[in-house]
Motif scaffolding. Structure first.
Motif, PDB file in Angstrom:
ATOM      1  N   THR A  71      12.495 -15.078   7.778  1.00 36.95           N
ATOM      2  CA  THR A  71      13.339 -14.586   8.871  1.00 36.95           C
ATOM      3  C   THR A  71      13.637 -13.120   8.604  1.00 36.95           C
ATOM      4  O   THR A  71      13.494 -12.657   7.459  1.00 36.95           O
ATOM      5  N   PRO A  72      14.032 -12.341   9.614  1.00 31.30           N
ATOM      6  CA  PRO A  72      14.398 -10.939   9.358  1.00 31.30           C
ATOM      7  C   PRO A  72      15.445 -10.854   8.250  1.00 31.30           C
ATOM      8  O   PRO A  72      16.495 -11.516   8.320  1.00 31.30           O
ATOM      9  N   THR A  73      15.146 -10.105   7.218  1.00 29.21           N
ATOM     10  CA  THR A  73      15.985 -10.080   6.024  1.00 29.21           C
ATOM     11  C   THR A  73      16.023  -8.680   5.432  1.00 29.21           C
ATOM     12  O   THR A  73      14.970  -8.079   5.182  1.00 29.21           O
ATOM     13  N   SER A  74      17.224  -8.183   5.196  1.00 30.52           N
ATOM     14  CA  SER A  74      17.379  -6.916   4.489  1.00 30.52           C
ATOM     15  C   SER A  74      17.728  -7.202   3.033  1.00 30.52           C
ATOM     16  O   SER A  74      18.145  -8.314   2.689  1.00 30.52           O
ATOM     17  N   ILE A  75      17.545  -6.215   2.193  1.00 24.13           N
ATOM     18  CA  ILE A  75      17.866  -6.360   0.773  1.00 24.13           C
ATOM     19  C   ILE A  75      19.118  -5.535   0.474  1.00 24.13           C
ATOM     20  O   ILE A  75      19.102  -4.306   0.625  1.00 24.13           O
ATOM     21  N   PRO A  76      20.225  -6.177   0.078  1.00 24.55           N
ATOM     22  CA  PRO A  76      21.444  -5.435  -0.253  1.00 24.55           C
ATOM     23  C   PRO A  76      21.185  -4.450  -1.397  1.00 24.55           C
ATOM     24  O   PRO A  76      20.299  -4.680  -2.226  1.00 24.55           O
ATOM     25  N   PRO A  77      21.940  -3.354  -1.450  1.00 24.17           N
ATOM     26  CA  PRO A  77      21.718  -2.339  -2.503  1.00 24.17           C
ATOM     27  C   PRO A  77      21.735  -2.915  -3.917  1.00 24.17           C
ATOM     28  O   PRO A  77      20.918  -2.528  -4.751  1.00 24.17           O
ATOM     29  N   GLN A  78      22.650  -3.858  -4.189  1.00 26.68           N
ATOM     30  CA  GLN A  78      22.714  -4.410  -5.543  1.00 26.68           C
ATOM     31  C   GLN A  78      21.467  -5.217  -5.884  1.00 26.68           C
ATOM     32  O   GLN A  78      20.986  -5.194  -7.028  1.00 26.68           O
ATOM     33  N   ASP A  79      20.919  -5.921  -4.882  1.00 33.35           N
ATOM     34  CA  ASP A  79      19.685  -6.663  -5.115  1.00 33.35           C
ATOM     35  C   ASP A  79      18.499  -5.719  -5.266  1.00 33.35           C
ATOM     36  O   ASP A  79      17.576  -5.978  -6.040  1.00 33.35           O
ATOM     37  N   ALA A  80      18.515  -4.617  -4.517  1.00 32.98           N
ATOM     38  CA  ALA A  80      17.440  -3.631  -4.641  1.00 32.98           C
ATOM     39  C   ALA A  80      17.415  -3.047  -6.047  1.00 32.98           C
ATOM     40  O   ALA A  80      16.339  -2.880  -6.644  1.00 32.98           O
ATOM     41  N   ARG A  81      18.588  -2.754  -6.588  1.00 31.85           N
ATOM     42  CA  ARG A  81      18.650  -2.226  -7.967  1.00 31.85           C
ATOM     43  C   ARG A  81      18.150  -3.261  -8.963  1.00 31.85           C
ATOM     44  O   ARG A  81      17.449  -2.936  -9.928  1.00 31.85           O
ATOM     45  N   LEU A  82      18.522  -4.529  -8.735  1.00 37.94           N
ATOM     46  CA  LEU A  82      18.068  -5.605  -9.617  1.00 37.94           C
ATOM     47  C   LEU A  82      16.551  -5.736  -9.567  1.00 37.94           C
ATOM     48  O   LEU A  82      15.885  -5.837 -10.602  1.00 37.94           O
ATOM     49  N   LEU A  83      15.988  -5.731  -8.369  1.00 40.69           N
ATOM     50  CA  LEU A  83      14.541  -5.878  -8.219  1.00 40.69           C
ATOM     51  C   LEU A  83      13.803  -4.714  -8.865  1.00 40.69           C
ATOM     52  O   LEU A  83      12.755  -4.919  -9.502  1.00 40.69           O
ATOM     53  N   GLN A  84      14.313  -3.510  -8.720  1.00 42.89           N
ATOM     54  CA  GLN A  84      13.687  -2.353  -9.358  1.00 42.89           C
ATOM     55  C   GLN A  84      13.715  -2.492 -10.878  1.00 42.89           C
ATOM     56  O   GLN A  84      12.737  -2.169 -11.557  1.00 42.89           O
TER      57      GLN A  84
ATOM     58  N   ILE B  56       0.845  -1.197   0.000  1.00 45.37           N
ATOM     59  CA  ILE B  56       0.000   0.000   0.000  1.00 45.37           C
ATOM     60  C   ILE B  56       0.878   1.243   0.000  1.00 45.37           C
ATOM     61  O   ILE B  56       0.649   2.193  -0.765  1.00 45.37           O
ATOM     62  N   ASP B  57       1.911   1.237   0.850  1.00 43.70           N
ATOM     63  CA  ASP B  57       2.802   2.400   0.939  1.00 43.70           C
ATOM     64  C   ASP B  57       3.605   2.583  -0.350  1.00 43.70           C
ATOM     65  O   ASP B  57       3.787   3.715  -0.818  1.00 43.70           O
ATOM     66  N   ALA B  58       4.106   1.482  -0.926  1.00 48.08           N
ATOM     67  CA  ALA B  58       4.886   1.586  -2.161  1.00 48.08           C
ATOM     68  C   ALA B  58       4.027   2.116  -3.301  1.00 48.08           C
ATOM     69  O   ALA B  58       4.483   2.934  -4.113  1.00 48.08           O
ATOM     70  N   TYR B  59       2.782   1.649  -3.353  1.00 43.96           N
ATOM     71  CA  TYR B  59       1.875   2.131  -4.400  1.00 43.96           C
ATOM     72  C   TYR B  59       1.548   3.607  -4.209  1.00 43.96           C
ATOM     73  O   TYR B  59       1.565   4.386  -5.165  1.00 43.96           O
ATOM     74  N   ASN B  60       1.278   4.012  -2.976  1.00 42.05           N
ATOM     75  CA  ASN B  60       0.873   5.400  -2.714  1.00 42.05           C
ATOM     76  C   ASN B  60       2.016   6.393  -2.896  1.00 42.05           C
ATOM     77  O   ASN B  60       1.800   7.524  -3.341  1.00 42.05           O
ATOM     78  N   THR B  61       3.244   5.974  -2.537  1.00 42.35           N
ATOM     79  CA  THR B  61       4.379   6.897  -2.602  1.00 42.35           C
ATOM     80  C   THR B  61       5.184   6.778  -3.891  1.00 42.35           C
ATOM     81  O   THR B  61       5.923   7.697  -4.247  1.00 42.35           O
ATOM     82  N   GLY B  62       5.058   5.640  -4.574  1.00 35.35           N
ATOM     83  CA  GLY B  62       5.882   5.415  -5.755  1.00 35.35           C
ATOM     84  C   GLY B  62       7.327   5.109  -5.419  1.00 35.35           C
ATOM     85  O   GLY B  62       8.203   5.174  -6.288  1.00 35.35           O
ATOM     86  N   GLU B  63       7.599   4.757  -4.155  1.00 31.01           N
ATOM     87  CA  GLU B  63       8.959   4.471  -3.704  1.00 31.01           C
ATOM     88  C   GLU B  63       9.015   3.093  -3.051  1.00 31.01           C
ATOM     89  O   GLU B  63       8.022   2.629  -2.489  1.00 31.01           O
ATOM     90  N   PRO B  64      10.198   2.435  -3.086  1.00 32.41           N
ATOM     91  CA  PRO B  64      10.338   1.152  -2.396  1.00 32.41           C
ATOM     92  C   PRO B  64      10.101   1.297  -0.896  1.00 32.41           C
ATOM     93  O   PRO B  64      10.394   2.338  -0.312  1.00 32.41           O
ATOM     94  N   VAL B  65       9.573   0.243  -0.291  1.00 30.33           N
ATOM     95  CA  VAL B  65       9.292   0.223   1.143  1.00 30.33           C
ATOM     96  C   VAL B  65       9.927  -1.028   1.731  1.00 30.33           C
ATOM     97  O   VAL B  65       9.765  -2.125   1.185  1.00 30.33           O
ATOM     98  N   HIS B  66      10.638  -0.857   2.857  1.00 32.09           N
ATOM     99  CA  HIS B  66      11.360  -1.983   3.439  1.00 32.09           C
ATOM    100  C   HIS B  66      11.028  -2.148   4.917  1.00 32.09           C
ATOM    101  O   HIS B  66      10.971  -1.175   5.666  1.00 32.09           O
ATOM    102  N   ALA B  67      10.805  -3.374   5.314  1.00 34.55           N
ATOM    103  CA  ALA B  67      10.651  -3.728   6.730  1.00 34.55           C
ATOM    104  C   ALA B  67      11.502  -4.970   6.952  1.00 34.55           C
ATOM    105  O   ALA B  67      11.042  -6.096   6.731  1.00 34.55           O
TER     106      ALA B  67
END
Length: 253
Positions: free
Chosen positions: A148-161, A91-102
């Motif tokens: 499990t608690p998981t962050s997305i590394p910057p390179q993976d974030a660029r790939l996913l985008q 919902i937040d990603a759609y409303n803001t047009g930006e990636p959202v991470h938890a």
């Protein structure tokens, strides 16, 4: 030996990434439709990252997000939570047009008091989302979950985008006709309508074979692949009784 293994692993990943982008731009094949492309997007996101599950939500004609594809049933449950509560990463990603991470949902209950506990109860401890955007228009969100608690590394974030952008472009230009602004809702609504028919057809197969809806959907996609047909067309034929469940469930020749 270790260096050789590292290089080989790197080459295999590079090849997998290349194949992912190629598969998401394959809009000319007879057995490819928007839902197939979105399904490929979700599958690639799981295979290429440390995330465990993925899905895609699209905006419907009422301007609300709705589940379109998932890699497993529990993902669709989390998407229903988000749509009903009108809160969550998608919902937040759609409303803001930006990636959202938890990275850790246990620390996000103040942020999403309804979604976070329900997602945790479904077995997911991290949630990420990327908007599906093209030419300034957002048509939905990519839903990414980890057990499990998981962050997305910057390179993976660029790939996913990048994967999300390519998939969005393919979905909206799949008909190979010039895209007009008012066509965007038409395209997303058509994909959601096809999802509804797929759900009905999967239910028919599940009832006939005493299998789960997820297994039935997999059998339907397998039948479509063998016969070089779009899954949505096979589902439509089942619902119209032009195909019987036995036709689809029969072993492939």
């Amino acid at each position: 030996m270790t260096r050789q293994k590292t290089v080989t692993t790197h080459m295999n990943r590079e090849q997998a990434i290349t194949e992912a982008f190629v598969s998401l731009t394959d809009t000319l094949a007879d057995d490819v439709d928007p839902l197939t492309l979105l399904r490929r997007l979700a599958d690639h996101c799981v295979h290429l990252t440390a995330l465990d599950a993925a899905g895609v939500m699209l905006v419907n004609a009422r301007g609300r997000l709705q589940s379109a594809v998932v890699t497993e049933e529990r993902v669709e449950i989390t998407e229903m939570f988000q749509a009903q509560a009108d809160e969550g990463p998608c919902i937040d990603a759609y409303n803001t047009g930006e990636p959202v991470h938890a990275d850790d949902l246990t620390a996000s209950e103040d942020r999403w008091p309804v979604f976070a506990p329900l997602a945790l109860a479904a077995g997911f401890e991290a949630a990420h989302s990327f908007p599906l955007r093209l030419r300034g228009e957002t048509i939905g969100a990519l839903n990414l979950l980890a057990r499990t608690p998981t962050s997305i590394p910057p390179q993976d974030a660029r790939l996913l985008q990048a994967l999300a952008l390519v998939a969005t472009t393919s979905v909206l230009t799949w008909s190979r006709e010039p895209l007009r602004p008012y066509d965007i809702v038409t395209h997303t609504q058509a994909a959601l309508s096809a999802k509804a028919v797929l759900d009905i057809a999967s239910g028919m197969l599940a009832a006939s074979a005493a299998i789960t809806p997820a297994e039935a959907a997999q059998r339907l996609r397998a039948y479509a692949a063998v016969h070089h047909q779009r899954p949505a067309d096979v589902a439509d034929a089942l619902v119209r009784r032009a195909l019987t469940p036995q036709d689809v469930l029969a072993p492939a020749p």
